[in-house]
Structures are given as structure tokens and as C-alpha cells.
Design a protein around this motif. Structure first.
Motif, PDB file in Angstrom:
ATOM      1  N   TYR A 197       0.861  -1.178   0.000  1.00 15.25           N
ATOM      2  CA  TYR A 197       0.000   0.000   0.000  1.00 15.25           C
ATOM      3  C   TYR A 197       0.900   1.232   0.000  1.00 15.25           C
ATOM      4  O   TYR A 197       1.878   1.281   0.747  1.00 15.25           O
ATOM      5  CB  TYR A 197      -0.880   0.004   1.256  1.00 15.25           C
ATOM      6  CG  TYR A 197      -1.848   1.156   1.240  1.00 15.25           C
ATOM      7  CD1 TYR A 197      -3.096   1.024   0.630  1.00 15.25           C
ATOM      8  CD2 TYR A 197      -1.491   2.382   1.787  1.00 15.25           C
ATOM      9  CE1 TYR A 197      -3.962   2.096   0.565  1.00 15.25           C
ATOM     10  CE2 TYR A 197      -2.355   3.460   1.734  1.00 15.25           C
ATOM     11  CZ  TYR A 197      -3.587   3.309   1.119  1.00 15.25           C
ATOM     12  OH  TYR A 197      -4.442   4.376   1.041  1.00 15.25           O
ATOM     13  N   VAL A 198       0.604   2.217  -0.839  1.00 13.07           N
ATOM     14  CA  VAL A 198       1.462   3.406  -0.890  1.00 13.07           C
ATOM     15  C   VAL A 198       0.655   4.654  -0.564  1.00 13.07           C
ATOM     16  O   VAL A 198      -0.246   5.044  -1.301  1.00 13.07           O
ATOM     17  CB  VAL A 198       2.144   3.582  -2.261  1.00 13.07           C
ATOM     18  CG1 VAL A 198       3.211   4.677  -2.174  1.00 13.07           C
ATOM     19  CG2 VAL A 198       2.763   2.283  -2.735  1.00 13.07           C
ATOM     20  N   ASP A 199       1.009   5.239   0.548  1.00 18.80           N
ATOM     21  CA  ASP A 199       0.452   6.516   0.968  1.00 18.80           C
ATOM     22  C   ASP A 199       1.197   7.615   0.234  1.00 18.80           C
ATOM     23  O   ASP A 199       2.419   7.554   0.118  1.00 18.80           O
ATOM     24  CB  ASP A 199       0.775   6.688   2.471  1.00 18.80           C
ATOM     25  CG  ASP A 199      -0.483   6.847   3.270  1.00 18.80           C
ATOM     26  OD1 ASP A 199      -1.546   7.092   2.676  1.00 18.80           O
ATOM     27  OD2 ASP A 199      -0.393   6.724   4.500  1.00 18.80           O
ATOM     28  N   ASP A 200       0.488   8.603  -0.260  1.00 19.21           N
ATOM     29  CA  ASP A 200       1.137   9.739  -0.933  1.00 19.21           C
ATOM     30  C   ASP A 200       1.920   9.332  -2.176  1.00 19.21           C
ATOM     31  O   ASP A 200       2.932   9.956  -2.517  1.00 19.21           O
ATOM     32  CB  ASP A 200       2.052  10.511   0.037  1.00 19.21           C
ATOM     33  CG  ASP A 200       1.253  11.278   1.070  1.00 19.21           C
ATOM     34  OD1 ASP A 200       0.122  11.709   0.739  1.00 19.21           O
ATOM     35  OD2 ASP A 200       1.732  11.423   2.210  1.00 19.21           O
ATOM     36  N   TYR A 201       1.447   8.298  -2.834  1.00 19.92           N
ATOM     37  CA  TYR A 201       2.021   7.881  -4.115  1.00 19.92           C
ATOM     38  C   TYR A 201       1.978   9.067  -5.082  1.00 19.92           C
ATOM     39  O   TYR A 201       0.953   9.740  -5.214  1.00 19.92           O
ATOM     40  CB  TYR A 201       1.197   6.715  -4.656  1.00 19.92           C
ATOM     41  CG  TYR A 201       1.686   6.143  -5.955  1.00 19.92           C
ATOM     42  CD1 TYR A 201       2.790   5.299  -5.994  1.00 19.92           C
ATOM     43  CD2 TYR A 201       1.028   6.431  -7.151  1.00 19.92           C
ATOM     44  CE1 TYR A 201       3.230   4.765  -7.195  1.00 19.92           C
ATOM     45  CE2 TYR A 201       1.465   5.897  -8.358  1.00 19.92           C
ATOM     46  CZ  TYR A 201       2.568   5.067  -8.366  1.00 19.92           C
ATOM     47  OH  TYR A 201       3.003   4.531  -9.553  1.00 19.92           O
ATOM     48  N   ILE A 202       3.094   9.329  -5.753  1.00 20.82           N
ATOM     49  CA  ILE A 202       3.161  10.511  -6.634  1.00 20.82           C
ATOM     50  C   ILE A 202       2.721  10.129  -8.044  1.00 20.82           C
ATOM     51  O   ILE A 202       3.335   9.268  -8.692  1.00 20.82           O
ATOM     52  CB  ILE A 202       4.570  11.131  -6.608  1.00 20.82           C
ATOM     53  CG1 ILE A 202       4.882  11.607  -5.180  1.00 20.82           C
ATOM     54  CG2 ILE A 202       4.653  12.296  -7.598  1.00 20.82           C
ATOM     55  CD1 ILE A 202       6.308  12.076  -4.966  1.00 20.82           C
ATOM     56  N   GLN A 203       1.649  10.770  -8.473  1.00 21.11           N
ATOM     57  CA  GLN A 203       0.980  10.414  -9.732  1.00 21.11           C
ATOM     58  C   GLN A 203       0.453  11.701 -10.356  1.00 21.11           C
ATOM     59  O   GLN A 203       0.030  12.620  -9.650  1.00 21.11           O
ATOM     60  CB  GLN A 203      -0.169   9.455  -9.387  1.00 21.11           C
ATOM     61  CG  GLN A 203      -1.337   9.389 -10.352  1.00 21.11           C
ATOM     62  CD  GLN A 203      -1.042   8.546 -11.596  1.00 21.11           C
ATOM     63  OE1 GLN A 203      -0.395   7.502 -11.503  1.00 21.11           O
ATOM     64  NE2 GLN A 203      -1.500   9.018 -12.748  1.00 21.11           N
ATOM     65  N   GLY A 204       0.498  11.774 -11.681  1.00 21.77           N
ATOM     66  CA  GLY A 204      -0.076  12.930 -12.365  1.00 21.77           C
ATOM     67  C   GLY A 204      -1.588  12.904 -12.272  1.00 21.77           C
ATOM     68  O   GLY A 204      -2.207  11.883 -12.546  1.00 21.77           O
ATOM     69  N   THR A 205      -2.166  14.028 -11.869  1.00 18.31           N
ATOM     70  CA  THR A 205      -3.623  14.148 -11.841  1.00 18.31           C
ATOM     71  C   THR A 205      -3.989  15.383 -12.659  1.00 18.31           C
ATOM     72  O   THR A 205      -3.179  16.309 -12.787  1.00 18.31           O
ATOM     73  CB  THR A 205      -4.147  14.297 -10.405  1.00 18.31           C
ATOM     74  OG1 THR A 205      -3.566  15.465  -9.820  1.00 18.31           O
ATOM     75  CG2 THR A 205      -3.791  13.090  -9.540  1.00 18.31           C
ATOM     76  N   PRO A 206      -5.197  15.421 -13.244  1.00 16.39           N
ATOM     77  CA  PRO A 206      -5.541  16.522 -14.144  1.00 16.39           C
ATOM     78  C   PRO A 206      -5.340  17.885 -13.481  1.00 16.39           C
ATOM     79  O   PRO A 206      -5.825  18.123 -12.378  1.00 16.39           O
ATOM     80  CB  PRO A 206      -7.019  16.266 -14.449  1.00 16.39           C
ATOM     81  CG  PRO A 206      -7.185  14.794 -14.251  1.00 16.39           C
ATOM     82  CD  PRO A 206      -6.264  14.427 -13.133  1.00 16.39           C
ATOM     83  N   SER A 207      -4.602  18.743 -14.151  1.00 14.15           N
ATOM     84  CA  SER A 207      -4.359  20.084 -13.618  1.00 14.15           C
ATOM     85  C   SER A 207      -5.657  20.894 -13.674  1.00 14.15           C
ATOM     86  O   SER A 207      -6.410  20.820 -14.636  1.00 14.15           O
ATOM     87  CB  SER A 207      -3.276  20.787 -14.428  1.00 14.15           C
ATOM     88  OG  SER A 207      -3.189  22.135 -14.020  1.00 14.15           O
ATOM     89  N   THR A 208      -5.895  21.646 -12.605  1.00 13.00           N
ATOM     90  CA  THR A 208      -7.094  22.495 -12.567  1.00 13.00           C
ATOM     91  C   THR A 208      -6.705  23.965 -12.673  1.00 13.00           C
ATOM     92  O   THR A 208      -7.551  24.838 -12.575  1.00 13.00           O
ATOM     93  CB  THR A 208      -7.848  22.286 -11.233  1.00 13.00           C
ATOM     94  OG1 THR A 208      -6.915  22.442 -10.161  1.00 13.00           O
ATOM     95  CG2 THR A 208      -8.461  20.902 -11.164  1.00 13.00           C
ATOM     96  N   ASP A 209      -5.407  24.206 -12.892  1.00 14.73           N
ATOM     97  CA  ASP A 209      -4.905  25.565 -12.943  1.00 14.73           C
ATOM     98  C   ASP A 209      -5.126  26.153 -14.351  1.00 14.73           C
ATOM     99  O   ASP A 209      -4.527  25.671 -15.315  1.00 14.73           O
ATOM    100  CB  ASP A 209      -3.407  25.509 -12.599  1.00 14.73           C
ATOM    101  CG  ASP A 209      -2.783  26.882 -12.532  1.00 14.73           C
ATOM    102  OD1 ASP A 209      -3.302  27.808 -13.194  1.00 14.73           O
ATOM    103  OD2 ASP A 209      -1.760  27.016 -11.836  1.00 14.73           O
ATOM    104  N   PRO A 210      -5.973  27.178 -14.491  1.00 13.13           N
ATOM    105  CA  PRO A 210      -6.278  27.703 -15.834  1.00 13.13           C
ATOM    106  C   PRO A 210      -5.033  28.195 -16.584  1.00 13.13           C
ATOM    107  O   PRO A 210      -4.969  28.080 -17.814  1.00 13.13           O
ATOM    108  CB  PRO A 210      -7.252  28.849 -15.572  1.00 13.13           C
ATOM    109  CG  PRO A 210      -7.257  29.093 -14.103  1.00 13.13           C
ATOM    110  CD  PRO A 210      -6.727  27.877 -13.440  1.00 13.13           C
TER     111      PRO A 210
END
Ligand SMILES: [Cu+2]
Length: 701
Positions: free
Chosen positions: A517-530
Motif C-alpha cells: 500500500y502506498v500513501d502519498d504515491y506521486i501520480q499525475g492528476t488533471p491540472s485544474t490551474d487555468p
């Protein structure tokens, strides 16, 4: 009242401690026939049980990339972005997450897209051994080893037994038809009881790889790799000093936005091993320096004639390790400290069309990490062998200010630049690792293995400091633009594993089960920054991803197995399965190896052997929606291999790979980005077509 989040975490801790308690208390188990204390003291690979050595005899030297061989180890695989650009994968984790030790040191990849992974610094012809530590890697096996440890060693010289100087020569050469490639390699040495000296070199070159309906453009490769080493020993002390230079010339990476123009790397290392009054001493100091350029116009045709890009990257590392081993109770305690201090720069220009074009992708980036560890291993009871290790790491990252030639004209780019430059860019992490491995000898034929661990990884420099949406992702190659996040946290993995090593006179099998199990796994998530979305859209990707801390889990099973049928015939195989999922949302993880296996039936006589090998990959339909990953189909390949010992010192091996010239697409090979290829843009890069190969090895000593 505790929150749901805390409750989940505390439940998880309880689960792990229960397993630890179970492992410690069920004192009916343990011990390991393959001896480990000696290796631990040497400080090289500090793991007793479960080291899987890849059988190099059966793997031809014509495949230039050492990382390809990982497919022969249970649980391991390779993310292939080009003929020399294979990133190690182990149990669903890859690239920075897998600790690859090359001749005992960490090698810092020079560019932001992982074109020169650690294993690319030992060409296949110079490989002496390749080992995968199965399961949870010992804390002593490297500074950060969240996804496991792989250990590669290159050919070198050995001390002789007498005072007389003895020469030695090894020469190998070979060729393959599928890319019209050749390789020549040699190592010469002189040694006596106290001194050893060697020099080596190799040259490899191959054209674009053929597939049933054309060629993969651009998949040519060219690499020269050479160096020298000296070792000196007295009764209880040994010193060694090694230098290596790697020069890769234009080499394709069709699943990345650019190809390699060159990679010029120097690696210098010194090592001391010795003993004094019951203490085993070990120290290491190393330095490596990478000068690398990649472009989208030297090999491939740029997507738009006005969009020629050159990325000039530089990086260097200084690293060290010091450890001391001594007897404590019935085992050995190893205390040590290690670390590496990395710098990175990357500048993008357009020397063909626009001399004004200048973007600092990474400027004066530092990632320094060092740690302290303690690891005890020994027999706690008869038949019970245990290893317990703990480590503390401190990671400190920082970046200089960046600039973009369009910052004045383009307010969105200006905003990103100013935001980054005015931010506090320091990111410091304090991380703790814990590992327990138990091995119980149930009988002379059966060992039971149980392990549990907590492992961490501090964010990489790309994950922190990629400030403008670009595909600088250490070889993720998912086609998305990414941005980093200066405030990322470390990944924390909690893992348990169970296994059996069973070997009778006729059969062997070593299955393993694991859950992580990985807590705080670093993964790209959709940017919400306009602003990010606006700049990225202009850069070709309207859906940029931002690295974020999410939750993930990995579980699966892998095993090696075999049977000795009679004096001449044997059958050996490997099977691997892993599942990688997000835990915070309903999605699968990106670029995870599908269920796969291989088996080889070998017939051997005193002077020759021949084998027929089957390799099978299931379809992968558990793909990442977040990364827009495409599913892949299953395939089966057949290979024929043989080796002949002409004289005592002269061996020829030959064979045919992909005998039926099958058109197939390995799930891990990435999506084609090259427009002028016989593979469509957006299609997965196929595996090589039929390949006839022959190699010759001469060994004099
Ligand atoms: Cu590169």
C-alpha cells in the motif's frame, strides 16, 4: 473521535504490526541455506534470501540493452522507450522507484526524460552479473529502494593466486539481423596476488529495427563505452579505483518527444574493503557527470518544420557510502551511512528556426539525499534466519530561478515564471524505512519466507520543479504535458510478502505473494490551474497533468520454477503478475506489466546446448484512465537458442528470436511519437521482428 483518514492509517499500522508479531512469534520457522552474513559484511548486496541471478548464458549479447534481461527475472520487467533506453520495472514500480546499483553505486540519469537509465551504463557485452533482490529490498541495499533493488556488475579483473603477473583477455563480438547490428567488446587484464589492472571497451551499432511491415523509426543505436580499473590488496585490506566513459551517439527513443543526440558520461569510483579486529570495513566514493543533448530533428522529422527543439542537459553527482559490520549475538550488525548529491540543468533551444528561443526547463536544481542505516542479520534459532533493518534519510531539494523567452510577450507564461521564481523552492524530507525478513527452513527441500517493510521515496526533481507544462517525466512517455509541485510529500509504502523456496532433486519452484500500500504515491492528476491549462494547450496538450500525492496499492505474485527431466533435458520458467491501482479513486496505474511468463526447454551435452523458448504476455486491460493509457493485446513468441563450446576458451552462441516474425506490441514499450515511421503516431511501438543472431566469445587466462 478520530477522522476516517486517521482510522484507516491506524488500522493499517495495526495490520502490519500484527504480521510482524506473527512473524516474530511463530518461532517454528527459519534459516537460509544460501549464506548471507559474508555478503552483508562486504556491504555490497546485503540480502541473504531471495537473490535472483539472471542466467546470462541463455541471453544473447546482441541485445544491447542490459535492462531487457530483466524480463527473465520473476517480478521484473522493462519499460522500453528506445533500444538503449530501458527503465527497470519491478512489481509495478519503475524508473526512480527502483534502486539500480551499477558496480555498487547509484547513477544519476542525466536528462529529465530518463534516456540514460542506470543499466544503460553497462552494455550487455560487459555485463558480469545481473541480480534482482526478490521482494522487499534490505535497507542497506541503497539510499532509496521503495520499488526494490537490482544489482548489476560489469566485467573486471580478479586477483591471481601467485606473485607472478598473469595476463587475461576476453573478447566478444556478435551481430543481429533485425537491426543489422554488431557489437565488439574486449577486456584485457594483468593481475597477481596483490595487484590487478584492467582496461576494456565496447562498440555497438545498429540500424532501425525491422518489424513485419516496415521499420521502427527511429530505433537505431550507437554506443561506445570504455574504461579502466586498478585494484590493490594486502592481507586484510583492498582498494580499487575505476573510471568509465560512455558515449552514446544518435540513438532513437520513438516513444519520447525527442531522440538522443549524444550522451557523454564519466563515472569515477574508489572503494575500500577490509577488516580489522573483527570489524568488516567498507567505504566508497564516487562521482558521475552527464552531458547530454536530445532533439526532435536530428533523427526524426519534427511535427512541424518550424518547431525544431534541442534540449541541452547537464547533471552531476557525488556519492559516498561507509559501513562497518561486526558480530552481535548470533548474527552480524551492519551500520552505515550513504548518500548522493545531484545537480541538474536543462535548457531548451531552437537553433534551426529561432535563435531567440530559450527556455530553462531546469536551472541549478539540487537534490541531495543522505541516510544512516542499521541492519542485523543472523540465525535467531535453529532453522530461523532473520534480517531487521532501519534507516533514516534526509532529502533536501532546491532549484534556481527559471526563465522563458516568451515571458514578457505571453502573460500566461509570465505568470508561471514569476510564480515559480517568487516561490520558496526548498523541499526537505525526513524519511524512515523499516524492513524485516524471515526465512524458515522447514526441511532440506523447503524454505518459507515472510517479510514486512515500510519504505519511502522523496519526490524527484522533475516532480518538484517542472514549472512549465512539458513532457519531462523521466520516461513516463504517456504523451501528456506535466507540471510539478514544490510542496509534494514523500511516498510511504507498507509492504508484506510471503513465499516458498522449494527444491527437490527433480523440481524447484519459488513462488512469492506480495501486497503493498502506498500513501502519498506521486501520480499525475488533471491540472485544474487555468494558466497551466492555457500554456499546455498552446504546447499541444489541453489536458496537462500535475504531480500530486495520491494513494495506491500494488499486489501480485511471481515465481521461478523448473524441472530436471533427465541428464540432458531441463525445463525452466518464470511467471509474473502484478496489479497496480489507485486507492483514492477508481483507476488503474499506468504502464504496469501484464501477466507474463516464459519457459525454456534445454537440451545439453558436454560441449553444446540448445533450447526452445516460449514467451507469453497476456492482454493488459487494466489501464490508467488518468494517463489515457491504451489497452494492449496478448501475444506468444518462440525463440530458438544454442551455444557451442568450440574449444575450452571459445564459445559461439546463435539463435533465432521471434521465429514466426510475429507482429506484436509489448504493453511496456510506449506509444510511437515519430511521424515518419512505419508505425502510426499514437500506436504502441511494436516488438522486433524475426532476429537471427550469432555471437562469439573468447576467453584467455
Ligand atoms: Cu534526453
Amino acid at each position: 473521535m478520530i477522522s476516517v483518514q486517521e482510522h484507516v492509517i491506524s488500522a493499517r499500522y495495526t495490520g502490519i504490526s500484527l504480521i510482524l508479531i506473527y512473524c516474530f512469534s511463530a518461532s517454528a520457522y527459519a534459516e537460509e541455506p544460501r549464506q548471507l552474513p559474508e555478503m552483508t559484511v562486504e556491504g555490497e548486496v546485503a540480502s541473504g534470501p531471495s537473490i535472483f541471478p539472471v542466467d546470462l548464458q541463455q541471453a544473447p549479447i546482441t541485445t544491447p540493452d542490459t535492462a531487457e534481461l530483466l524480463q527473465r527475472a520473476p517480478g521484473a520487467n522493462v519499460n522500453r522507450n528506445g533500444p538503449l533506453t530501458g527503465l527497470a520495472q519491478y512489481r509495478g514500480m519503475y524508473a526512480d522507484r527502483v534502486n539500480v546499483q551499477v558496480n555498487g553505486i547509484y547513477i544519476n540519469s542525466g536528462g529529465p526524460n530518463g534516456m540514460d537509465p542506470a543499466l544503460s551504463y553497462i552494455p550487455r557485452t560487459q555485463l558480469q552479473s545481473l541480480e534482482v533482490i526478490r521482494g522487499i529490498a534490505p535497507v542497506s541495499s541503497g539510499v532509496e529502494s521503495i520499488g526494490g533493488t537490482i544489482v548489476a556488475k560489469s566485467r573486471s579483473s580478479d586477483f591471481a593466486v601467485t606473485d607472478d603477473l598473469r595476463p587475461g583477455v576476453t573478447v566478444s563480438s556478435g551481430g543481429g539481423s533485425v537491426d543489422e547490428s554488431y557489437v565488439v567488446s574486449g577486456l584485457g587484464s594483468v593481475a597477481n596476488r596483490n595487484h590487478r589492472l584492467h582496461a576494456y571497451g565496447s562498440r555497438e551499432k545498429g540500424n532501425n529495427i525491422e518489424i513485419p511491415d516496415g521499420k521502427i523509426k527511429y530505433s537505431r543505436h550507437e554506443r561506445n563505452n570504455y574504461g579502466a580499473g586498478y585494484g590493490f590488496r594486502t592481507n586484510s585490506h583492498e582498494f580499487s579505483f575505476d573510471v568509465r566513459h560512455n558515449n552514446t551517439d544518435p540513438t532513437g527513443t520513438p516513444s519520447l518527444p525527442m531522440d538522443i543526440k549524444f550522451i557523454n558520461t564519466d563515472i569515477v569510483q574508489g572503494e575500500y574493503t577490509g577488516s580489522s579486529g573483527g570489524y568488516a570495513l567498507h567505504g566508497q566514493l564516487y562521482w558521475n557527470d552527464v552531458n547530454h543533448e536530445m532533439s526532435n530533428y536530428e533523427l526524426r522529422t519534427p511535427p512541424n518544420p518550424m518547431m525544431t527543439r534541442l534540449n541541452d542537459t547537464k547533471s552531476d553527482t557525488v556519492g559516498y557510502r561507509a559501513d562497518i559490520g561486526y558480530r552481535v549475538g548470533p548474527g552480524t550488525l551492519l551500520l552505515g551511512s550513504d548518500g548522493h548529491f545531484d545537480n541538474h540543468d536543462a535548457t531548451i533551444t531552437d537553433p534551426v528556426n529561432n535563435p531567440m528561443f530559450l527556455v530553462t526547463g531546469f536551472n541549478d536544481v539540487e537534490r541531495d539525499i543522505f541516510g544512516f542505516f542499521a541492519e542485523w542479520s543472523g540465525d535467531i534459532f535453529e532453522d530461523w534466519n532473520m534480517q531487521v533493518g532501519a534507516r533514516y534519510n534526509r532529502a533536501e531539494s532546491d532549484s534556481g530561478n527559471v526563465s522563458h523567452f516568451m515571458a514578457m510577450m505571453n502573460p500566461a507564461i509570465g505568470t508561471l515564471q514569476n510564480r515559480f521564481n517568487s516561490a520558496d523552492k526548498e523541499n526537505n524530507q525526513d524519511n524512515f524505512d523499516l524492513v524485516t525478513k524471515l526465512n524458515y527452513t522447514l526441511s532440506s527441500q523447503m524454505n518459507i519466507i515472510g517479510e514486512a517493510g515500510m519504505k519511502t521515496r522523496a519526490p524527484s526533481y522533475q516532480e518538484l520543479y517542472l514549472w512549465v507544462p512539458l513532457q519531462a517525466t523521466n520516461g513516463l512517455a504517456d504523451g501528456h504535458n506535466y507540471v510539478g509541485d514544490i510542496n509534494l510529500d514523500s511516498e510511504k509504502a507498507y509492504e508484506i510478502g510471503l513465499g516458498l523456496d522449494w527444491h527437490s532433486r527433480k523440481f524447484y519452484a519459488a513462488p512469492r505473494l506480495f501486497y503493498r500500500y502506498v500513501d502519498d504515491y506521486i501520480q499525475g492528476t488533471p491540472s485544474t490551474d487555468p494558466v497551466v491549462i492555457m500554456v499546455s494547450t498552446a504546447n499541444g496538450d489541453p489536458n496537462p497533468l500535475q504531480w500530486s500525492n495520491v494513494d495506491a496499492r500494488f499486489y501480485g505474485a511471481d515465481m521461478d520454477w523448473g524441472a530436471t527431466i533427465n541428464h540432458n533435458w531441463r525445463l525452466d520458467g518464470v511467471v509474473s503478475y502484478v496489479r497496480g491501482e489507485r486507492d483514492d479513486i477508481n483507476d488503474d496505474l499506468y504502464r504496469i506489466a501484464p501477466l507474463n511468463g516464459s519457459a525454456m526447454l534445454t537440451y545439453s551435452q558436454a560441449r553444446w546446448w540448445a533450447g526452445i523458448e516460449g514467451v507469453g504476455y497476456a492482454k493488459q486491460n487494466k489501464v490508467s484512465e488518468t494517463n489515457d493509457e491504451e489497452k494492449s493485446s496478448s501475444y506468444v513468441l518462440m525463440n530458438l537458442r544454442a551455444g557451442i563450446n568450440i574449444k575450452r576458451d571459445l564459445t559461439i552462441s546463435l539463435g533465432v528470436e521471434n521465429v514466426f516474425d510475429k507482429d506484436y506490441e509489448p504493453h511496456l514499450s510506449g506509444i510511437n511519437r515519430v511521424a515518419d515511421s512505419d508505425v502510426e503516431v499514437g500506436e504502441r511501438v511494436p516488438g522486433p521482428g524475426r532476429n537471427y543472431f550469432a555471437t562469439l566469445q573468447y576467453h584467455y587466462r
